[in-house]
Scaffold this motif. Structure first.
Motif, mmCIF file in Angstrom:
data_model
loop_
_atom_site.group_PDB
_atom_site.id
_atom_site.type_symbol
_atom_site.label_atom_id
_atom_site.label_comp_id
_atom_site.label_asym_id
_atom_site.label_seq_id
_atom_site.Cartn_x
_atom_site.Cartn_y
_atom_site.Cartn_z
ATOM 1 N N GLY A 150 8.841 3.999 6.998
ATOM 2 C CA GLY A 150 7.424 4.309 7.028
ATOM 3 C C GLY A 150 6.629 3.248 6.283
ATOM 4 O O GLY A 150 7.181 2.497 5.478
ATOM 5 N N ASN B 277 2.167 2.189 5.091
ATOM 6 C CA ASN B 277 0.805 2.681 4.915
ATOM 7 C C ASN B 277 -0.096 2.436 6.129
ATOM 8 O O ASN B 277 -1.194 2.981 6.204
ATOM 9 C CB ASN B 277 0.161 2.023 3.689
ATOM 10 C CG ASN B 277 0.632 2.695 2.412
ATOM 11 O OD1 ASN B 277 0.752 3.907 2.366
ATOM 12 N ND2 ASN B 277 0.893 1.903 1.379
ATOM 13 N N SER C 3 0.393 3.242 9.250
ATOM 14 C CA SER C 3 0.383 4.331 10.233
ATOM 15 C C SER C 3 0.846 5.618 9.565
ATOM 16 O O SER C 3 1.607 5.589 8.603
ATOM 17 C CB SER C 3 1.320 4.007 11.408
ATOM 18 O OG SER C 3 2.665 3.969 10.977
ATOM 19 N N GLU C 4 0.389 6.734 10.057
ATOM 20 C CA GLU C 4 0.793 8.023 9.515
ATOM 21 C C GLU C 4 1.969 8.569 10.315
ATOM 22 O O GLU C 4 1.945 9.684 10.822
ATOM 23 C CB GLU C 4 -0.387 8.994 9.529
ATOM 24 C CG GLU C 4 -1.522 8.567 8.620
ATOM 25 C CD GLU C 4 -2.640 9.591 8.585
ATOM 26 O OE1 GLU C 4 -2.601 10.533 9.417
ATOM 27 O OE2 GLU C 4 -3.533 9.450 7.738
ATOM 28 N N SER D 148 4.672 12.730 12.770
ATOM 29 C CA SER D 148 3.478 12.659 11.941
ATOM 30 C C SER D 148 3.868 12.952 10.500
ATOM 31 O O SER D 148 4.597 13.911 10.234
ATOM 32 C CB SER D 148 2.451 13.680 12.422
ATOM 33 O OG SER D 148 1.339 13.706 11.566
ATOM 34 N N GLU E 14 2.654 12.176 6.032
ATOM 35 C CA GLU E 14 1.797 11.573 5.021
ATOM 36 C C GLU E 14 2.683 10.691 4.149
ATOM 37 O O GLU E 14 3.617 11.171 3.516
ATOM 38 C CB GLU E 14 1.124 12.664 4.181
ATOM 39 C CG GLU E 14 0.183 13.555 4.972
ATOM 40 C CD GLU E 14 -0.392 14.688 4.126
ATOM 41 O OE1 GLU E 14 -0.311 14.586 2.881
ATOM 42 O OE2 GLU E 14 -0.909 15.661 4.701
ATOM 43 N N PHE E 15 2.397 9.393 4.135
ATOM 44 C CA PHE E 15 3.248 8.438 3.423
ATOM 45 C C PHE E 15 2.474 7.791 2.279
ATOM 46 O O PHE E 15 1.308 7.435 2.434
ATOM 47 C CB PHE E 15 3.744 7.357 4.389
ATOM 48 C CG PHE E 15 4.611 6.322 3.738
ATOM 49 C CD1 PHE E 15 5.917 6.616 3.384
ATOM 50 C CD2 PHE E 15 4.114 5.057 3.450
ATOM 51 C CE1 PHE E 15 6.720 5.664 2.769
ATOM 52 C CE2 PHE E 15 4.904 4.097 2.836
ATOM 53 C CZ PHE E 15 6.211 4.408 2.494
ATOM 54 N N THR E 16 3.131 7.677 1.119
ATOM 55 C CA THR E 16 2.539 6.970 -0.018
ATOM 56 C C THR E 16 3.521 5.910 -0.512
ATOM 57 O O THR E 16 4.732 6.104 -0.460
ATOM 58 C CB THR E 16 2.212 7.934 -1.175
ATOM 59 O OG1 THR E 16 3.416 8.603 -1.597
ATOM 60 C CG2 THR E 16 1.194 8.981 -0.743
#
Length: 388
Positions: free
Chosen positions: A302, A304, A306-307, A326, A328-330
């Protein structure tokens, strides 16, 4: 000994205690179950014991005369299972107490048994440590950890689950060296931990490691209960006894110092994925069709920009596949690889709708946990190192 009992209840009891009957007994009597009838209480008790795991249960019976005998577990179980459930079973021994006759509406059967005096007694724990555990809490702890224990007998201590009691709290942990499951419950014990008179009145925390085989039987027992009975646990001199209602499970403990698993869990994480648990499981199971063809390895990546959570597998000479979810990536972009079976095992014991996968680098431990975790569940998975 002579009694009348329900076919259905006797069949259920036999199936239960037979799980503690040795498949390769070191002594002929260990292939048997012990039947003990008590005219005073109108109860029939059944016991299976392979010298490591013991299971005892009791059922209501109309007992005309008390007595005890051991009978071949497999033969007795198969006969009783095939008798009509519409008819009660009459069970009686001859004068010598060596042969039993089973009567049902459909017919009668004779079986030769062995003396109850030859059957080893279940270990009784009369001193040491004792706790009363909430049955549902114990069931949650076992379901959340048993799957992560090792099946390698060479790693004897890791073939069990480590239970730690402190006040009213309980923590269960299991690891096979590749993954670690830890579940902490703050209110698992009905009362503060109590101990024998040789300990101080305030009690103290204590830990015990028990074989997974024994704990799976405890899990199976509790799962079948309808009420919220408490489970009494007694621990002393290498032996543990679980006691609840009419059922008893005894088990030896696993000797040795359990690994300090807490030091394996990183203090913080630079990257994390927040993803729907069911969608993640479904995607992994589809990818696993290919991953299982080669080495069970799936790559998760993953960034930042793309979600999306990317999942892929490359089975040499067979094919490759990828899935996108889908999420949420940090943190900075990362690609990390896992044994797909380890990840799926952990995800399937979680109840949360969403999970969070946290990691620091492709070669350091990753943690998977429920996003809204109200029971303190942590699942650590070691990544698989992959060549670029």
């Amino acid at each position: 000994m002579k009694l009348v009992c329900s076919q259905a209840e006797l069949n259920t009891a036999l199936q239960l205690v037979s799980r503690a009957v040795a498949s390769r007994p070191t002594h002929p009597v260990l292939a048997n179950v012990l039947l003990t009838a008590d005219a005073g209480t109108d109860r029939l008790s059944l016991t299976g014991f392979d010298l490591s795991l013991g299971i005892q249960t009791a059922l209501t019976a109309s007992v005309e005369s008390s007595g005890a005998i051991t009978l071949p577990a497999r033969l007795l179980g198969e006969i009783v299972a095939r008798l009509s459930s519409d008819s009660p079973i009459t069970l009686a021994t001859d004068e010598a107490g060596e042969q039993v006759e089973l009567k049902s509406s459909s017919g009668s059967y004779q079986m030769r048994g062995m003396s109850a005096d030859d059957f080893p007694e279940l270990p009784l724990v009369e001193s040491g440590k004792a706790v009363k555990v909430n049955a549902r809490a114990l069931l949650t702890a076992l379901r959340g950890t048993l799957f992560a224990s090792s099946s390698d007998e060479a790693k004897q201590l890791l073939t069990g689950v480590h239970l730690h009691f402190d006040g009213k709290a309980m923590e269960a942990a299991a690891t096979d060296g590749h993954r670690l499951a830890v579940l902490s419950l703050a209110d698992a014990l009905a009362v503060e931990t109590t101990v024998s008179s040789e300990m101080d009145d305030e009690g103290e925390n204590f830990s015990v490691t028990l074989p997974s085989r024994s704990l799976r039987e405890v899990e199976r027992l509790i799962a079948g209960w309808r009420g919220d009975d408490q489970v009494s646990l007694f621990c002393d001199k290498g032996q543990v006894v679980f006691l609840a209602a009419d059922q008893v499970v005894t088990s030896r403990t696993l000797d040795g110092t359990y690994p300090n698993y807490r030091q394996l869990i990183p203090d913080g994480f630079a990257r994390s994925f927040d993803v729907d648990r069911r969608a993640f499981i479904a995607a992994l199971e589809r990818i696993a069709v290919l991953a299982d063809q080669h080495n069970n390895v799936v790559k998760v990546s993953g960034d930042n920009t793309s979600e999306l959570l990317q999942i892929s597998a490359d089975a040499q000479d067979v094919g490759s596949g990828s899935e996108s979810l889908s999420a949420e990536f940090t943190g900075d972009a990362v690609q990390i690889a896992f044994n797909v079976r380890y990840v799926l095992d952990g995800l399937k014991v979680m109840d949360s709708d969403r999970i969070v996968l946290r990691c620091n680098a492709p070669t350091t431990p990753a943690i998977i946990s429920p996003k809204d975790d109200d029971i303190g569940f942590t699942y650590l998975v070691m990544p698989v190192q992959i060549r670029s």
